[in-house]
Motif scaffolding. Structure first.
Motif, short mmCIF file in Angstrom:
data_model
loop_
_atom_site.label_atom_id
_atom_site.label_comp_id
_atom_site.label_asym_id
_atom_site.label_seq_id
_atom_site.Cartn_x
_atom_site.Cartn_y
_atom_site.Cartn_z
N ARG A 84 13.03 0.08 0.53
CA ARG A 84 12.48 -1.57 0.08
C ARG A 84 11.36 -1.52 1.73
NH1 ARG A 84 15.81 -5.79 -1.19
NH2 ARG A 84 14.99 -7.66 -0.45
N VAL A 85 12.02 -1.23 2.83
CA VAL A 85 10.05 -1.53 3.31
C VAL A 85 9.34 -1.02 3.06
CG1 VAL A 85 9.75 -1.24 6.08
CG2 VAL A 85 12.09 -1.40 5.46
N VAL A 86 9.40 -0.09 1.81
CA VAL A 86 7.92 0.55 1.84
C VAL A 86 7.38 -0.67 0.49
CG1 VAL A 86 6.56 2.18 0.16
CG2 VAL A 86 8.08 3.04 1.89
N ALA A 87 8.48 -1.16 -0.12
CA ALA A 87 7.92 -1.65 -0.93
C ALA A 87 6.95 -3.22 -0.13
CB ALA A 87 8.88 -2.34 -2.17
N GLU A 88 7.83 -3.69 0.86
CA GLU A 88 7.33 -4.53 1.79
C GLU A 88 5.89 -4.45 2.67
OE1 GLU A 88 10.98 -5.09 3.94
OE2 GLU A 88 11.74 -6.26 2.87
N GLU A 89 6.10 -3.75 2.62
CA GLU A 89 4.47 -3.01 3.60
C GLU A 89 3.80 -3.22 2.51
OE1 GLU A 89 1.40 -2.00 6.03
OE2 GLU A 89 3.07 -2.56 6.25
N ALA A 90 4.05 -2.47 0.77
CA ALA A 90 2.49 -2.68 0.42
C ALA A 90 2.55 -3.95 -0.59
CB ALA A 90 3.26 -2.03 -0.96
N LEU A 91 3.43 -5.23 -0.60
CA LEU A 91 3.70 -5.89 -1.50
C LEU A 91 2.93 -6.76 0.45
CD1 LEU A 91 7.28 -7.17 -2.46
CD2 LEU A 91 4.54 -7.06 -3.99
N ALA A 92 2.73 -6.82 1.36
CA ALA A 92 1.85 -7.50 2.68
C ALA A 92 0.56 -6.93 2.44
CB ALA A 92 2.38 -7.04 3.63
N ARG A 93 0.17 -5.65 2.05
CA ARG A 93 -1.25 -5.03 1.95
C ARG A 93 -2.16 -5.52 0.63
NH1 ARG A 93 -1.33 1.27 4.23
NH2 ARG A 93 0.30 0.47 5.83
#
Length: 328
Positions: A14-23
């Motif tokens: 989930r946190v990987v997804a959030e970080e990727a979306l933020a990028r």
């Protein structure tokens, strides 16, 4: 970047997804659909343990894959075979548990690992499952496979309950059994630092094994628990207790007293590994106070009770046992 997440709704994924979306990355996630993915993620449904569980990945190309699988390695073998030729890089969230026990303090990625196979199915011990998945990726992707051997992971969305237990216990206030020594060095990583490094490493096409955890001593047991007191605003009184007394009472380190281990072989294995390779590849670790404060804010936002993985035992010390130890 077009990122494929195998998982994407639990803790690390989930946190990987959030970080990727933020990028600004384009994120697709394959999972069983039992939990909602972060907004903005394109979700494909599939159960990797089912015969046709990868059917949704029959077509498509991605720049990178991040895989958080923790069970039988045959599932990673199958996804690697299916995706080879359609993805540029494959990052796997492995574990430092793949190393053969006991481990010399300060050991790096060249340390001996457990025996395993990429073809294992069914119930597989954790270390063998992670190592078998590594072997599967090495066979299919070679140098395009990144083996991120994570250590203790804490932070928002934690679904094992180690830091949440300490926060909730300290928030209750009163005398709190604090396992010593106070200056005991800890080795852990904030899940957001893990996610950021994984995506940086995927973009840079790094390959091979990396011990992905912060430096030993980035925080001490005292600094962690004192940060919990400050974050919660509690009147808790930390009563530091010698390891010998805790062990003599039959208290289980790591589970009944999460995160903590008495100095010795297991402590060296989990809290004293070399991370020079990851640091040289850009790993940055935020202060422990920031990890604690963010986790407490997340806990309050969901009502105080952290989600619990079904495949892990519940952690924490019974209050009656704690009281008996405090009475001495």
């Amino acid at each position: 970047m077009r990122l494929l997440l195998l998982g994407g709704t639990g803790f690390v994924g989930r946190v990987v997804a959030e970080e990727a979306l933020a990028r600004g990355w384009e994120v697709t996630a394959l999972n069983r659909g039992k939990q909602p993915a972060p907004g903005g993620v394109r979700v494909l449904t599939g159960d990797r343990t089912a015969p046709d569980g990868l059917a949704a990945l029959g077509t498509g190309e991605w720049d990178a894959v991040v895989d958080t699988w923790s069970w039988a390695p045959a599932a990673v073998r199958d996804s690697a075979r299916l995706l080879n030729g359609r993805v540029g890089h494959y990052a796997y969230v492995s574990s430092r548990s793949v190393y053969d026990y006991p481990l010399v303090a300060g050991a790096g990625e060249a340390a001996p690992v457990v025996a395993s196979s990429p073809d294992l199915t069914g119930e597989v011990p954790y270390a063998e499952a992670k190592r078998g998945a590594e072997l599967a990726l090495e066979a299919e992707f070679g140098g395009r496979a990144l083996l991120a051997r994570a250590g203790l992971i804490i932070g928002p969305h934690e679904d094992i309950g180690r830091l949440p237990w300490w926060l909730n216990r300290i928030a209750e206030g009163g005398p709190v059994l604090a396992p010593g020594p106070r200056d005991l060095a800890l080795q852990y990583i904030d899940v957001r630092d893990l996610a950021a490094w994984l995506l940086d490493a995927s973009a840079a096409r790094l390959g091979g094994p990396y011990n992905l955890v912060g430096p030993s001593g980035h925080a001490t047991m005292g600094e962690l628990l004192e940060a919990c007191v400050r974050a919660t605003g509690s009147d808790a009184e930390l009563r530091w207790t010698d390891p010998e007394r805790i062990l003599a009472a039959g208290v289980e380190p790591w589970t009944e007293l999460p995160i903590w281990l008495a100095p010795g072989e297991l402590y060296d294995f989990l809290h004293n590994g070399s991370v020079e390779r990851a640091l040289g590849a850009g790993l940055r670790c935020r202060p422990v106070a920031e990890t604690v404060e963010s986790t407490w804010a997340w806990l309050r936002s969901i009502g105080g009770s952290a989600p619990q993985r079904s495949d892990r035992v519940r952690v924490g010390l019974d209050r009656e046992r704690e009281a008996a130890l405090l009475r001495g």
